[in-house]
Design an enzyme around this catalytic site. Structure first.
Site, PDB file in Angstrom:
ATOM      1  N   SER A   1       0.835  -1.191   0.000  1.00  0.00           N
ATOM      2  CA  SER A   1       0.000   0.000   0.000  1.00  0.00           C
ATOM      3  C   SER A   1       0.881   1.256   0.000  1.00  0.00           C
ATOM      4  O   SER A   1       1.739   1.404  -0.869  1.00  0.00           O
ATOM      5  CB  SER A   1      -0.953  -0.039   1.205  1.00  0.00           C
ATOM      6  OG  SER A   1      -1.951   0.946   1.103  1.00  0.00           O
TER       7      SER A   1
ATOM      8  N   HIS B   1      -8.330  -4.696  -0.901  1.00  0.00           N
ATOM      9  CA  HIS B   1      -7.043  -4.204  -0.429  1.00  0.00           C
ATOM     10  C   HIS B   1      -6.708  -4.783   0.940  1.00  0.00           C
ATOM     11  O   HIS B   1      -7.525  -4.736   1.852  1.00  0.00           O
ATOM     12  CB  HIS B   1      -7.118  -2.675  -0.334  1.00  0.00           C
ATOM     13  CG  HIS B   1      -5.803  -1.994  -0.091  1.00  0.00           C
ATOM     14  ND1 HIS B   1      -4.859  -1.843  -1.065  1.00  0.00           N
ATOM     15  CD2 HIS B   1      -5.290  -1.417   1.023  1.00  0.00           C
ATOM     16  CE1 HIS B   1      -3.818  -1.186  -0.578  1.00  0.00           C
ATOM     17  NE2 HIS B   1      -4.053  -0.925   0.697  1.00  0.00           N
TER      18      HIS B   1
ATOM     19  N   GLU C   1      -8.863  -3.475  -5.512  1.00  0.00           N
ATOM     20  CA  GLU C   1      -8.102  -2.657  -4.572  1.00  0.00           C
ATOM     21  C   GLU C   1      -8.943  -1.595  -3.869  1.00  0.00           C
ATOM     22  O   GLU C   1      -8.751  -1.318  -2.684  1.00  0.00           O
ATOM     23  CB  GLU C   1      -6.925  -1.984  -5.288  1.00  0.00           C
ATOM     24  CG  GLU C   1      -5.818  -2.921  -5.711  1.00  0.00           C
ATOM     25  CD  GLU C   1      -4.931  -3.343  -4.549  1.00  0.00           C
ATOM     26  OE1 GLU C   1      -5.266  -3.057  -3.394  1.00  0.00           O
ATOM     27  OE2 GLU C   1      -3.887  -3.975  -4.817  1.00  0.00           O
TER      28      GLU C   1
END
Length: 572
Positions: free
Chosen positions: A237, A485, A375
Site C-alpha cells: 500500500s 485491499h 483494490e
C-alpha cells in the site's frame, strides 16, 4: 505516550505485538552505538524498538532525521514491541461500511495486524527478527528483507505484522533470512507540504526516515548476521509507494558509502502515484488547515518574527497532534485523495513519480509488483451520496483531480461502464447492495491508484532488469468487496492455505536469489505455475482461490490509455 486506539486498525494498519512466544531468555548484539538486547523464542531472535535517529521532537520536529551515534546508557533493551509514530484516527462509519463488517471473515481480515501499542513522537526505531540459528554468528551473511509498512501515510508501525513465521519458513527451506522493519514519521509529522515547508527543506521527512533506516542496515546488519549487500526492500500500500520512492530518491542514487543500499524490490498494492508538488494547491491547503488548527496563523501567532513552521515546531505535542488530525483521513469520504503523501520537492523527489519512472530516474533493480483485483472497494464505502454519473464526475473533480477540467473527468468516467465486471463483489448475500455508482468509483480509483501505475512502471522498466507481476483474485466471492485491499497480508505473513504457502515460496526465493521461481518445496500439488518475467509477454501470474494461471496485462486498455495521456492533469 498514547495507546493506539485508531479506528484505522480495522484495515490491519495499526500496531500488533509479535504473536510468537518469547521467554525470559535474551540475546545481545554489539553495535557501534552500543549493545542491543533482544528476546529469544519460537525459533527467532526478536529486537524491537532500536533507535536509529535522535528524537524528532522540540527543535528537531519537522526537520530531517539526525543520525543517532550512541545510545544514552550504552545499551538498549529491545525486548518489547517498540513504539509507533503518532497516528491519524479518522474513520467514517457509514451504514454501508458497517454492513460490510457483517460479511463472514471480512472483519477478521480487516482486523489482521491490529492491536494496541505505545504511540510517541520519539519513534524513529528499527525492528530486527533473525533466525535463532544465527545466534553469535556475525559472519552468516544472510539476505535481508527490509519492510516499509503501509497505512495511507497516516497509520502503521513496524509491529503491524509478525514476521516470525516467515523467518522460520525461510529456515525450513534452507534459505534463512533476516527481517527488518523501519519506523517513519506519518501525517503532518512526516509528510506535511506547503511552500514554507519546501523553502525550509522540511519536505518528505518520512522518506528521509526510511532512507536513514536503510543506511542503518548498511552499517549494522552484519552484526546481526545479515548481508548489507543482499537487501530487498518490500512494502504494501503506502509502503509500496514508498518503495518506489526509495528507488527514485535523488534521481535514483541509492548508494551509501559507495555501495547500493538494496539489490531488489517488492511492491504490493502500490507503486507510482502521480502527485502535485510540495508547494502545490492541495498540499498548501493541508498546510494552512494544520497551521490554523494549531493556532499558528498570523493573527494567533504571539511571536511577531516567528514563521508558521517555527510555530508548529514550538507548540506542545497534543496541539500539533490534533492539528495533524484536522484534515480528512483516508478511511473517509475523501478516500485515497491523501491529505499527506510524498510529493516532488526538486531535490529528494525531483519530479512526480510517474515522470521519474518514464524518464528512468530510479534505481532499476529486480522487482516483484502486483495488486489485488478489487483494490479500491474498501475505500469506496464512504460515498453513498454518489448516486448519478454527474455526481461521480463532481466527486472526482472536486476531491481528486483539481487540475483537470470537468470535460476531462467526464471523459475518464465514460471509459468505464456503469456496472463494471471488476470490481465484482459478486457474493450472493442480502447486504450485497450498494449505491448506484459504487462499482464504477471503485474501479476508477483502483485503476488510477494501483493497477495502472504498476503497468506504467513495468512498461518503463529496462528490458534487461527482471520484473515479475501478479494479480490476486482468491477472494473474488466476497460480497461487495471482492479481493479487496490488504487481503494479501495474512497470506504473506502466515501460512493460512496453499495460496499463502505458494506466495511465501516465491517471496523467500526472490529474497534469496532475486528469482521467485526457485522455491524449495517443489509445489508437489502443482498449484504454482512457473512465473515468467513480465517483459517476456506482458503477463501477470494470477493467484486464484485454488489455481494459478498466466493472464495478459491489458485489462481496461482504453481507460489506461486515457489516463496515461492525461497524467499531468490527473495528479493528486
Amino acid at each position: 505516550m498514547r495507546v493506539l486506539t485508531s479506528a484505522a486498525t480495522l484495515v490491519g494498519f495499526a500496531v500488533a505485538a509479535p504473536s510468537s512466544t518469547f521467554n525470559a531468555t535474551t540475546t545481545s548484539v554489539l553495535l557501534p552505538a552500543g549493545t542491543v538486547i533482544g528476546s529469544v523464542g519460537d525459533g527467532v531472535d526478536y529486537f524491537g524498538g532500536i533507535p536509529f535517529a535522535q528524537s524528532p521532537t522540540g527543535s528537531l520536529r519537522l526537520k530531517p532525521p539526525v543520525r543517532l551515534e550512541s545510545f544514552d546508557s550504552g545499551s538498549v533493551h529491545a525486548t518489547g514491541v517498540g513504539p509507533a509514530c503518532p497516528q491519524m484516527t479518522g474513520l467514517d462509519t457509514t451504514p454501508l461500511f458497517l454492513s460490510v463488517l457483517a460479511v463472514p471473515n471480512v472483519l477478521e481480515t480487516l482486523s489482521f495486524g491490529s492491536a494496541t501499542g505505545d504511540e510517541t513522537e520519539d519513534c524513529l526505531t528499527m525492528t530486527v527478527i533473525r533466525p535463532q540459528s544465527v545466534h553469535n554468528a556475525t559472519d552468516a551473511k544472510l539476505p535481508v528483507l527490509f519492510w516499509i509498512y503501509g497505512g495511507g501515510f497516516e497509520t502503521g508501525s513496524p509491529q503491524m505484522y509478525d514476521a516470525s513465521a516467515m523467518i522460520r519458513e525461510s529456515v525450513a527451506q534452507g534459505k534463512p533470512m533476516i527481517f527488518v522493519a523501519v519506523n517513519y514519521r506519518l501525517g503532518a509529522f512526516g509528510f506535511l507540504g506547503g511552500s514554507e515547508v519546501l523553502a525550509d527543506g522540511a519536505a518528505n521527512l518520512g522518506l528521509l526516515d526510511q532512507r536513514m533506516g536503510l543506511e542503518w542496515v548498511a552499517d549494522n546488519i552484519a552484526a546481526f548476521g545479515g548481508n548489507p549487500d543482499a537487501v530487498t526492500i518490500w512494502g504494501q500500500s503506502a509502503g509500496a509507494m514508498c518503495v518506489f520512492d526509495q528507488l527514485a530518491l535523488f534521481d535514483g542514487n541509492n548508494t551509501y558509502k559507495g555501495r547500493p543500499l538494496f539489490r531488489g524490490a517488492i511492491m504490493n498494492s502500490g507503486s507510482i502515484t502521480p502527485t502535485e508538488p510540495v508547494d502545490g494547491v492541495k498540499a498548501q491547503q493541508v498546510f494552512d488547515t494544520v497551521v490554523e488548527a494549531a493556532g499558528c496563523a498570523p493573527a494567533a501567532n504571539s511571536t511577531a518574527n516567528s514563521t508558521k513552521l517555527e510555530c508548529l515546531r514550538g507548540v506542545d505535542y497534543e496541539t500539533f497532534y490534533k492539528a495533524s488530525n484536522s484534515v480528512p483521513a483516508y478511511l473517509s469520504y475523501d478516500s485515497l485523495a491523501f491529505s499527506y503523501a510524498p510529493r516532488q520537492d526538486g531535490r529528494i523527489l525531483t519530479d512526480s513519480p510517474e515522470v521519474l519512472a518514464q524518464e528512468g530516474k530510479y534505481a532499476a533493480v529486480p522487482m516483484i509488483i502486483g495488486n489485488q483485483e478489487n483494490e479500491a472497494t474498501i475505500f469506496s464505502l464512504f460515498q453513498e451520496n454518489i448516486t448519478t454519473e454527474a455526481a461521480l464526475v463532481s466527486y472526482l473533480n472536486d476531491v481528486f483531480f483539481h487540475n483537470a477540467t470537468r470535460e476531462e473527468v467526464e471523459g475518464l468516467v465514460a471509459t468505464y461502464p456503469s456496472n463494471p465486471d471488476s470490481p465484482a463483489g459478486i457474493g450472493a448475500a442480502p447486504i450485497n447492495v450498494t449505491y448506484p455508482e459504487f462499482k464504477r468509483l471503485a474501479a476508477i480509483l483502483g485503476d488510477w491508484e494501483f493497477v495502472f501505475p504498476s503497468r506504467l512502471l513495468l512498461e518503463s522498466y529496462p528490458a534487461n532488469v527482471s520484473a515479475w507481476s501478479y494479480l490476486a483474485t482468491y477472494e473474488s466471492g466476497t460480497p461487495i468487496l471482492g479481493t479487496y485491499h490488504s487481503t494479501d497480508m495474512p497470506r504473506l505473513y502466515y501460512e493460512t492455505d496453499e495460496v499463502s504457502r505458494s506466495i511465501q515460496d516465491t517471496y523467500i526465493s526472490f529474497v534469496d536469489c532475486l528469482d521467485p521461481n526457485y522455491y524449495a518445496k517443489g509445489n508437489s500439488s502443482g498449484y504454482l505455475t512457473r512465473w515468467p518475467r513480465w517483459q517476456e509477454k506482458k503477463q501477470l501470474l494470477e493467484f486464484g482461490a485454488n489455481y494459478t494461471r498466466l493472464i495478459t496485462d491489458d485489462a481496461r486498455a482504453a481507460s489506461y490509455e486515457y489516463i496515461l495521456a492525461r497524467l499531468e492533469s490527473l495528479r493528486l
